[in-house]
Design a protein around this motif. Structure first.
Motif, PDB file in Angstrom:
ATOM      1  N   GLY B  39       2.795  27.697  89.646  1.00  0.00           N
ATOM      2  CA  GLY B  39       2.184  28.643  88.769  1.00  0.00           C
ATOM      3  C   GLY B  39       2.552  29.994  89.305  1.00  0.00           C
ATOM      4  O   GLY B  39       3.668  30.651  88.851  1.00  0.00           O
ATOM      5  N   GLY B  40       1.549  30.439  89.940  1.00  0.00           N
ATOM      6  CA  GLY B  40       1.755  32.022  90.399  1.00  0.00           C
ATOM      7  C   GLY B  40       2.249  31.980  91.844  1.00  0.00           C
ATOM      8  O   GLY B  40       2.503  32.972  92.350  1.00  0.00           O
ATOM      9  N   ASN B  41       2.572  30.745  92.336  1.00  0.00           N
ATOM     10  CA  ASN B  41       3.217  30.843  93.545  1.00  0.00           C
ATOM     11  C   ASN B  41       2.180  31.467  94.867  1.00  0.00           C
ATOM     12  O   ASN B  41       2.957  31.807  95.742  1.00  0.00           O
ATOM     13  CB  ASN B  41       4.685  31.152  93.783  1.00  0.00           C
ATOM     14  N   THR B  42       0.793  31.314  94.600  1.00  0.00           N
ATOM     15  CA  THR B  42       0.040  32.010  95.444  1.00  0.00           C
ATOM     16  C   THR B  42      -0.511  31.077  96.559  1.00  0.00           C
ATOM     17  O   THR B  42      -1.124  31.445  97.541  1.00  0.00           O
ATOM     18  CB  THR B  42      -1.012  32.576  94.629  1.00  0.00           C
ATOM     19  N   LYS B  43      -0.268  29.687  96.232  1.00  0.00           N
ATOM     20  CA  LYS B  43      -0.866  28.620  97.227  1.00  0.00           C
ATOM     21  C   LYS B  43       0.217  27.794  97.643  1.00  0.00           C
ATOM     22  O   LYS B  43      -0.180  26.640  98.059  1.00  0.00           O
ATOM     23  CB  LYS B  43      -1.907  28.075  96.118  1.00  0.00           C
ATOM     24  N   THR B  79      -2.225  30.940  82.517  1.00  0.00           N
ATOM     25  CA  THR B  79      -3.020  31.834  82.286  1.00  0.00           C
ATOM     26  C   THR B  79      -3.646  32.607  83.691  1.00  0.00           C
ATOM     27  O   THR B  79      -4.255  31.706  84.687  1.00  0.00           O
ATOM     28  CB  THR B  79      -4.260  31.630  81.686  1.00  0.00           C
ATOM     29  N   PRO B  80      -3.209  33.983  83.980  1.00  0.00           N
ATOM     30  CA  PRO B  80      -3.550  34.501  85.288  1.00  0.00           C
ATOM     31  C   PRO B  80      -5.300  34.114  85.499  1.00  0.00           C
ATOM     32  O   PRO B  80      -5.919  34.317  84.416  1.00  0.00           O
ATOM     33  CB  PRO B  80      -3.310  35.942  85.065  1.00  0.00           C
ATOM     34  N   LEU B  81      -5.595  33.793  86.620  1.00  0.00           N
ATOM     35  CA  LEU B  81      -6.868  33.605  86.802  1.00  0.00           C
ATOM     36  C   LEU B  81      -7.762  34.822  86.703  1.00  0.00           C
ATOM     37  O   LEU B  81      -8.863  34.789  86.188  1.00  0.00           O
ATOM     38  CB  LEU B  81      -7.042  33.181  88.378  1.00  0.00           C
ATOM     39  N   ARG B  82      -7.188  36.006  87.000  1.00  0.00           N
ATOM     40  CA  ARG B  82      -7.978  37.337  86.823  1.00  0.00           C
ATOM     41  C   ARG B  82      -8.204  37.601  85.233  1.00  0.00           C
ATOM     42  O   ARG B  82      -9.277  37.921  84.986  1.00  0.00           O
ATOM     43  CB  ARG B  82      -6.883  38.433  87.280  1.00  0.00           C
ATOM     44  N   GLU B  83      -7.483  37.444  84.393  1.00  0.00           N
ATOM     45  CA  GLU B  83      -7.513  37.432  82.970  1.00  0.00           C
ATOM     46  C   GLU B  83      -8.557  36.458  82.436  1.00  0.00           C
ATOM     47  O   GLU B  83      -9.628  37.077  81.711  1.00  0.00           O
ATOM     48  CB  GLU B  83      -6.089  37.055  82.163  1.00  0.00           C
ATOM     49  N   ILE B  84      -8.858  35.253  83.111  1.00  0.00           N
ATOM     50  CA  ILE B  84      -9.914  34.535  82.674  1.00  0.00           C
ATOM     51  C   ILE B  84     -11.014  34.925  83.114  1.00  0.00           C
ATOM     52  O   ILE B  84     -12.302  35.072  82.576  1.00  0.00           O
ATOM     53  CB  ILE B  84      -9.646  32.760  83.400  1.00  0.00           C
ATOM     54  N   GLU B  85     -11.244  35.598  84.540  1.00  0.00           N
ATOM     55  CA  GLU B  85     -12.447  35.887  84.901  1.00  0.00           C
ATOM     56  C   GLU B  85     -12.948  37.325  84.242  1.00  0.00           C
ATOM     57  O   GLU B  85     -14.014  37.530  83.988  1.00  0.00           O
ATOM     58  CB  GLU B  85     -12.120  36.298  86.337  1.00  0.00           C
ATOM     59  N   GLN B  86     -11.925  38.066  83.971  1.00  0.00           N
ATOM     60  CA  GLN B  86     -12.282  39.301  83.162  1.00  0.00           C
ATOM     61  C   GLN B  86     -12.854  39.035  81.925  1.00  0.00           C
ATOM     62  O   GLN B  86     -13.737  39.792  81.141  1.00  0.00           O
ATOM     63  CB  GLN B  86     -11.024  40.376  83.036  1.00  0.00           C
ATOM     64  N   THR B  87     -12.178  38.097  81.244  1.00  0.00           N
ATOM     65  CA  THR B  87     -12.595  37.600  79.756  1.00  0.00           C
ATOM     66  C   THR B  87     -13.933  37.221  79.648  1.00  0.00           C
ATOM     67  O   THR B  87     -14.917  37.424  78.866  1.00  0.00           O
ATOM     68  CB  THR B  87     -11.517  36.660  79.355  1.00  0.00           C
ATOM     69  N   LEU B  88     -14.478  36.116  80.639  1.00  0.00           N
ATOM     70  CA  LEU B  88     -15.678  35.693  80.810  1.00  0.00           C
ATOM     71  C   LEU B  88     -16.712  36.676  81.173  1.00  0.00           C
ATOM     72  O   LEU B  88     -17.768  36.930  80.562  1.00  0.00           O
ATOM     73  CB  LEU B  88     -15.744  34.781  82.031  1.00  0.00           C
ATOM     74  N   ALA B  89     -16.131  37.698  82.212  1.00  0.00           N
ATOM     75  CA  ALA B  89     -17.194  38.917  82.622  1.00  0.00           C
ATOM     76  C   ALA B  89     -17.758  39.670  81.559  1.00  0.00           C
ATOM     77  O   ALA B  89     -18.617  40.174  81.454  1.00  0.00           O
ATOM     78  CB  ALA B  89     -16.621  39.678  83.758  1.00  0.00           C
ATOM     79  N   PHE B 102      -6.126  34.041  96.515  1.00  0.00           N
ATOM     80  CA  PHE B 102      -4.938  33.997  97.438  1.00  0.00           C
ATOM     81  C   PHE B 102      -3.750  34.649  96.765  1.00  0.00           C
ATOM     82  O   PHE B 102      -2.608  34.437  97.224  1.00  0.00           O
ATOM     83  CB  PHE B 102      -4.596  32.680  97.928  1.00  0.00           C
ATOM     84  N   GLY B 103      -4.096  35.949  96.105  1.00  0.00           N
ATOM     85  CA  GLY B 103      -2.880  36.712  95.731  1.00  0.00           C
ATOM     86  C   GLY B 103      -2.971  36.887  94.159  1.00  0.00           C
ATOM     87  O   GLY B 103      -3.946  36.482  93.510  1.00  0.00           O
ATOM     88  N   GLU B 104      -2.266  38.121  93.626  1.00  0.00           N
ATOM     89  CA  GLU B 104      -2.346  38.561  92.632  1.00  0.00           C
ATOM     90  C   GLU B 104      -2.105  37.418  91.308  1.00  0.00           C
ATOM     91  O   GLU B 104      -2.635  37.634  90.349  1.00  0.00           O
ATOM     92  CB  GLU B 104      -1.607  39.890  92.330  1.00  0.00           C
ATOM     93  N   GLY B 105      -1.162  36.882  91.440  1.00  0.00           N
ATOM     94  CA  GLY B 105      -0.766  36.010  90.377  1.00  0.00           C
ATOM     95  C   GLY B 105      -1.442  34.813  90.342  1.00  0.00           C
ATOM     96  O   GLY B 105      -0.779  34.085  89.552  1.00  0.00           O
ATOM     97  N   ALA B 106      -2.490  34.323  90.881  1.00  0.00           N
ATOM     98  CA  ALA B 106      -3.001  33.099  90.985  1.00  0.00           C
ATOM     99  C   ALA B 106      -3.198  32.751  89.286  1.00  0.00           C
ATOM    100  O   ALA B 106      -3.851  33.597  88.397  1.00  0.00           O
ATOM    101  CB  ALA B 106      -4.429  33.087  91.612  1.00  0.00           C
TER     102      ALA B 106
END
Lengths: 483, 365
Positions: B39-43, B79-89, B102-106
């Protein structure tokens, strides 16, 4: 079944643990879905894990079907015997092995009755959260097999969320420990897979459950609505305001009328729908949230909102809801209980569709259900003594489940597929998905001896279907609450 | 329904990506060269090393539907985790299992495939507890949907939860539906100086009381707890507990979740021990941080792997070499023979030719 095999099975069990005579075997011919009956070749009631292993080794070798059974309270025919097969009753696995109050877990045998776990944990201020309506009779093993829910699962989750570990005997008779008392384990999440697998993948002999601290305070609110749409809006608005109630139930006009005639609890009989909302937690919090919920429901269009003044009034509000099924039993000689789940936003539109279908089929329908998680329980009224009416009720039920699938929902929220909804599985899943289910089944049970013919239809035969069949208002296990 | 920003992929583009994935799976089945799902290659540090052709899920992105009143979000795996978290917030909601990035691209797919949950896990639940449905491709390239978007669903085996944490070895996750929860109205972090064994006892005692706990950890010196919920409930609990107020609570829990605390800044191998919440790991040398109310011990140690696995087993849990180990060796707690044989048959049921991330969890899986 061959005499040779019966004799071999008998040899690995204590003296009184095998039933082969018809009279005593009748008790096991059906579960809570009593419209389907089948006498098994024999019923076995083992007392130890070793005995279960011995039974399975013989049955696997001989390719004899094995149907596991807890208390037989299931509502989808999951424990319906198979002709020439064995019923493996786990009623004697009834010991609570260990309660660990500090770690908040209980290790119990699979035949332990759901409510007795909470009773045993109560002195530590703890309880086991999932509370299916049959909790005074149903077993934890059956709960795991069906992934049982209950009134409080909106906040506290289903069985799958509340178990830590399982001890399972495989189809071949080996013992496997799945999960642990830690919060996760290495490898695949097999405990999630086994939960809700309807006795198709293994025989559960021991379950370790999570215990939660008992909420110190709770209250119930009753709101009445002149329109079903407004009640549906009320449900959505509560959630939208960041509130997750412990329970959120809806009853339609027919259900309110039936309950009032039966119980006289003071429900508003002219309302199109009522909502019952339970909030639990610390006292300050419950009072705050209750006031907020009352305001939200008034804005959504409630005519009247009553907050229970004390615990006894809370109980009275609940009493009508809990008596709804027997109350409906007085409206017609028979009824079918369906179990579809839909997204909450479609509650009003699906209920209206059901009303239209009710007119088409000329059969009454009563709705009383878990609104908070969109889990409908339409009760279809009919009379089996009228020729053709049973078939019409079955067809109507099938149409309701199809409407649930069309609305983005599912054919069963908590009762399981069993034999009852095997037909609708073909509507909800594609051939590819059913093929994947069969491949998983084969990974656990290559010879297909565990509960054959249930839960997942073969691609060729998506036939046979039904629902809870209640004859003359007489529920099987009539003394158990159903809601 | 909440519409989200960003470039929305056209149906045609989505079909094209899907066809590409299926082509890769077909080719892998034909050639025997496995696929490495990313995915984002963060893990990629997590788990064993897999060699093969990359299958990059990243482009398969976008929130498919999100309706706050349903408490459900459905999004594609890339879908970036950050986008999901922001949408929910933006709607006052959150992923209650507090996944580490564990990184920007999660990405969402990576979160679900790795099955990792943050500090809130013991009190709110893990990723798998919130997964309602999954759309995926199995090892033969069949497009399959399991579960759905409703809270209660017992139709068919629960294969969406089985896929969670399976690290892509059972299917390429394409889309996930998750239950979401309202953000708590009020949060407060408290702390007290106490030794590890007393911290373990306290964390367990408090979890047995009706307190609105949402995190509890011991960093070696201090026991930290977080209370979340209605303001009235949090305030009344603070009065009962009588602990020191911690002013940078939000930053602390985020740093713990992302492994940015000083404890993690150490080149020694990092182990994660998942244990019954009352266990002590004093027998193992090294420094430790105890999270999840006692149920998760992070250990920085040079102890031999077999010693750690043996200890974890004896205590009734399991151990994972999370960082700093040999990714060609064993990473996860060895399974018993019976369980491993079953794992292999399950893998075969989804991916008979072992083309999806083979060996990521265990050799031959």
């Amino acid at each position: 079944m061959q005499y040779r095999v019966l004799a071999e099975l008998k040899k690995c069990l204590p003296p009184d643990a095998m039933i082969t005579d018809e009279e005593r075997a009748r008790v096991y011919e059906c579960d809570g879905l009593s419209g389907y009956r089948q006498l098994p070749a024999c019923v076995l009631l083992p007392e130890t894990v070793e005995q279960v292993q011995a039974i399975l080794r013989i049955c696997y070798r001989e390719k004899i079907p094995v149907v596991a059974r807890g208390a037989g309270t299931g509502l989808s025919g999951g424990a319906l015997p198979v002709q020439d097969g064995v019923v493996l009753g786990l009623a004697r696995f009834n010991r609570i092995l260990d309660i660990n109050p500090l770690q908040r877990s209980a290790r119990v045998q699979s035949g332990v009755v759901n409510i007795s776990i909470s009773e045993a944990a109560s002195c530590h201020g703890l309880y086991y959260a999932p509370d299916p309506s049959s909790q005074i009779a149903c077993t934890i093993g059956g709960n795991v097999a069906e992934n049982a829910g209950g009134v409080h699962c909106l906040k506290y989750g289903l069985t799958v969320h509340n178990i830590l570990a399982l001890k399972m005997v495989t189809a071949e008779g080996d013992v496997l420990e799945i999960g642990s008392e830690a919060l996760d384990t290495a490898g695949y999440d097999l405990s999630a897979l086994l939960t809700g697998s309807e006795g198709m993948l293994g025989i559960i002999v021991e379950v370790t459950v999570k215990l939660l601290p008992k909420p110190p305070f709770s209250r119930v609110l009753l709101a009445s609505f002149a329109e079903i749409e407004a009640a549906g809006r009320g449900v959505a608005d509560i959630i939208a305001n960041g509130i997750v109630p412990a329970g959120l139930e809806m009853m339609d006009k027919a259900a309110i009328g039936a309950v009032e005639a039966y119980m006289h609890v003071g429900y508003p009989v002219h309302a199109a729908a009522i909502l019952l909302c339970e909030i639990d937690g610390v006292e300050e919090e419950v009072k705050d949230v209750m006031a907020q919920v009352a305001q939200i429901l008034r804005s959504a269009g409630a005519d009247e909102v009553r907050i229970a003044k004390d615990a006894s009034e809370s109980e009275r509000f609940w009493a009508g809801r809990k008596a709804a099924f027997p109350a409906v039993g007085r409206l017609a000689p028979d009824y079918y209980c369906m179990d579809g789940t839909i997204p909450r936003k479609h509650i009003a539109s699906v209920l209206n569709r059901i009303t239209t279908l009710s007119g088409e089929y000329g059969l009454g329908v009563v709705n009383v259900f878990h609104a908070g998680d969109g889990n409908l329980h339409p009760l279809i009224l009919y009379d089996v003594s009228v020729p053709g009416e049973f078939g019409k009720a079955e067809e109507f039920g099938g149409r309701i489940l199809e409407v649930c699938v069309e609305a983005g929902g599912t054919i069963t929220g908590e009762h399981g597929v069993g034999v009852e909804k095997i037909n609708q599985m073909c509507i909800q899943f594609t051939a590819g998905e059913l093929t994947q289910f069969h491949a998983v089944k084969t990974a656990f049970d290559a010879r297909g001896i565990l509960n054959p013919g249930k839960a997942v239809p073969t691609l060729r035969r998506c036939a046979e279907f039904g629902a809870i069949h209640v004859r003359s208002g007489r529920l099987p296990f009539a003394d158990i609450e159903r809601f | 329904m909440i519409q989200t920003g960003g470039d929305r992929l056209s149906d045609r583009k989505l079909d094209a990506i899907l066809n590409e994935f299926r082509g890769l799976i077909e080719e892998a089945n034909a050639t025997g060269v496995p696929l490495v799902i990313r995915g984002g290659n963060t893990k990629s540090f997590y788990g064993r090393k897999v060699n093969g052709t990359p299958l990059d899920v990243g482009p398969y992105t976008g929130i498919v539907s999100y309706e706050p009143t349903e408490l459900v979000i459905t999004a594609r795996a890339g879908t970036p985790l950050r986008e999901i978290e922001q949408t929910l917030a933006a709607q006052g909601q959150m992923l209650a299992f507090e996944p580490p990035h564990f990184g920007e691209g999660a990405t969402l797919g990576g979160v679900v495939a790795c099955g990792l949950s943050g500090p809130r896990r013991p009190y709110a639940g893990a990723v798998r507890d919130f997964v309602l449905g999954v759309r995926c491709l199995n090892g033969l390239g069949a497009l399959l949907n399991f579960g759905g978007q409703v809270m209660k669903n017992v139709a068919g085996y629960d294969l969406s939860r089985l896929m969670t944490g399976a690290q892509g070895t059972l299917g390429v996750i394409l889309e996930v539906s998750l239950k979401v929860l309202p953000m708590p109205e009020f949060e407060k972090t408290l702390r007290t100086e106490v030794d590890p064994s007393n911290a373990i006892r306290l964390m367990n005692e408090w979890a047995g009381q009706p307190l609105p706990l949402s995190a509890a950890c011991h960093d070696g010196d201090y026991l930290y707890i977080r209370l979340s919920g209605k303001k009235s409930a949090v305030i009344s609990s603070i009065q009962k507990l009588d602990l020191e107020n911690c002013s940078n609570g939000t930053e602390f829990w985020e740093a713990l979740r992302e492994q940015h605390l000083a404890f993690f800044d150490d080149p020694a191998p990092l182990w994660r021990l998942s244990l019954p919440s009352t266990c002590n790991t004093e027998d193992l040398s090294g420094s430790r941080l105890i999270d999840w109310g006692g149920a998760q011990h992070w250990l920085k140690t040079a102890e031999r792997a077999d010693v750690i696995w043996e200890t974890a087993k004896r205590l009734g849990g399991s151990a994972t070499l999370v960082r700093g180990g040999d990714q060609n060796g064993m990473i996860f707690q060895p399974l018993t023979d019976g369980l491993f044989a079953l794992h292999r048959r399950v893998k075969q049921a989804f991916d008979p030719n072992a083309v999806l991330n083979p060996g990521r969890m265990y050799p031959e899986l």
